[in-house]
Design a protein around this motif. Structure first.
Motif, short mmCIF file in Angstrom:
data_model
loop_
_atom_site.label_atom_id
_atom_site.label_comp_id
_atom_site.label_asym_id
_atom_site.label_seq_id
_atom_site.Cartn_x
_atom_site.Cartn_y
_atom_site.Cartn_z
N ASN A 1 0.88 -1.16 0.00
CA ASN A 1 0.00 0.00 0.00
C ASN A 1 0.93 1.21 0.00
O ASN A 1 1.59 1.50 1.00
N GLU B 1 2.65 4.81 0.20
CA GLU B 1 2.49 6.06 0.95
C GLU B 1 2.19 7.18 -0.04
O GLU B 1 2.79 7.23 -1.12
N ARG B 2 1.29 8.09 0.35
CA ARG B 2 0.96 9.21 -0.53
C ARG B 2 2.21 10.03 -0.89
O ARG B 2 2.39 10.44 -2.03
N VAL C 1 4.10 8.43 -3.69
CA VAL C 1 3.40 8.60 -4.97
C VAL C 1 3.57 10.03 -5.48
O VAL C 1 3.82 10.26 -6.67
N GLU C 2 3.46 11.00 -4.59
CA GLU C 2 3.61 12.41 -5.00
C GLU C 2 5.03 12.68 -5.49
O GLU C 2 5.23 13.42 -6.46
N LYS D 1 -3.80 15.24 -8.86
CA LYS D 1 -4.48 14.76 -7.65
C LYS D 1 -5.16 13.41 -7.93
O LYS D 1 -5.07 12.48 -7.12
N CYS E 1 -2.67 10.54 -8.17
CA CYS E 1 -2.14 10.20 -6.84
C CYS E 1 -3.21 9.47 -6.01
O CYS E 1 -2.91 8.47 -5.35
N ASP E 2 -4.46 9.97 -6.07
CA ASP E 2 -5.56 9.28 -5.38
C ASP E 2 -5.66 7.83 -5.85
O ASP E 2 -5.83 6.90 -5.05
N VAL F 1 -2.97 5.43 -4.50
CA VAL F 1 -3.07 5.04 -3.08
C VAL F 1 -4.42 4.39 -2.78
O VAL F 1 -4.73 4.12 -1.62
N SER F 2 -5.22 4.11 -3.81
CA SER F 2 -6.58 3.59 -3.59
C SER F 2 -6.60 2.10 -3.28
O SER F 2 -7.65 1.56 -2.91
#
Ligand code: CDP
Ligand code: MG
Length: 136
Positions: free
Chosen positions: A39, A41-42, A45-46, A59, A62-63, A66-67
């Motif tokens: 999973n 980390e945001r 990913v950013e 956005k 990135c969403d 992490v979904s």
């Protein structure tokens, strides 16, 4: 010999395509030299998509990343980055050639199943980000 990064995005994992996508990579003659289901980390990913931070889709992408769980793969072989990019197909699956992962298995740009490094320099930076412990 070169090592590149592939991410199987949440849509690929939820559709049980880990084996299909990894199988294609291995069948091509490339070696899996790093592999994990995580999973993300945001922040990771950013950082991964930092080049797109000013784009309207930043956005959402990135969403999406992490979904749900993703698979990170380090893939090694001759011209691995170029070979993998060609195998994954165009960013928008509707323009991706049949025979590519996106051309065979995806339909929309917001769920295009995979990430692959755009060039060897990007690959080196992305491998540091996703495999800070190194690869085998
Ligand atoms: O993944 P690739 O290198 O082929 O494309 P990119 O241009 O680096 O864009 C990164 C990711 O952002 C894409 O794979 C899509 O998931 C997403 N994207 C999007 O949702 N809408 C766009 N118009 C462009 C990219
Ligand atoms: Mg890209």
């Amino acid at each position: 010999m070169e090592t590149t990064l592939v991410l199987i995005k949440p849509g690929g994992v939820s559709r049980n395509l880990i084996g299909e996508i990894t199988g294609r990579i291995e069948a091509r003659g490339l070696k899996v030299t790093g592999l994990k289901l995580i999973n993300a980390e945001r922040a990771t990913v950013e950082a991964h998509y930092a080049e797109h931070s000013e784009r309207p889709f930043f956005k959402d992408v990135c969403d999406y990343l992490v979904s749900g769980p993703i698979v990170a793969l380090a893939v090694s072989g001759t011209n691995a980055t170029k070979a993998i990019r060609a195998m994954m197909g165009a960013t928008n699956p509707i323009e991706a050639t049949p025979g590519t992962v996106r051309g065979d298995l995806a339909l929309t740009i917001d769920d295009n199943l995979v990430h692959s490094s755009s060039d060897p320099e990007a690959a080196a930076a992305e491998l540091k980000l996703w495999f800070p412990e190194g690869t085998v």
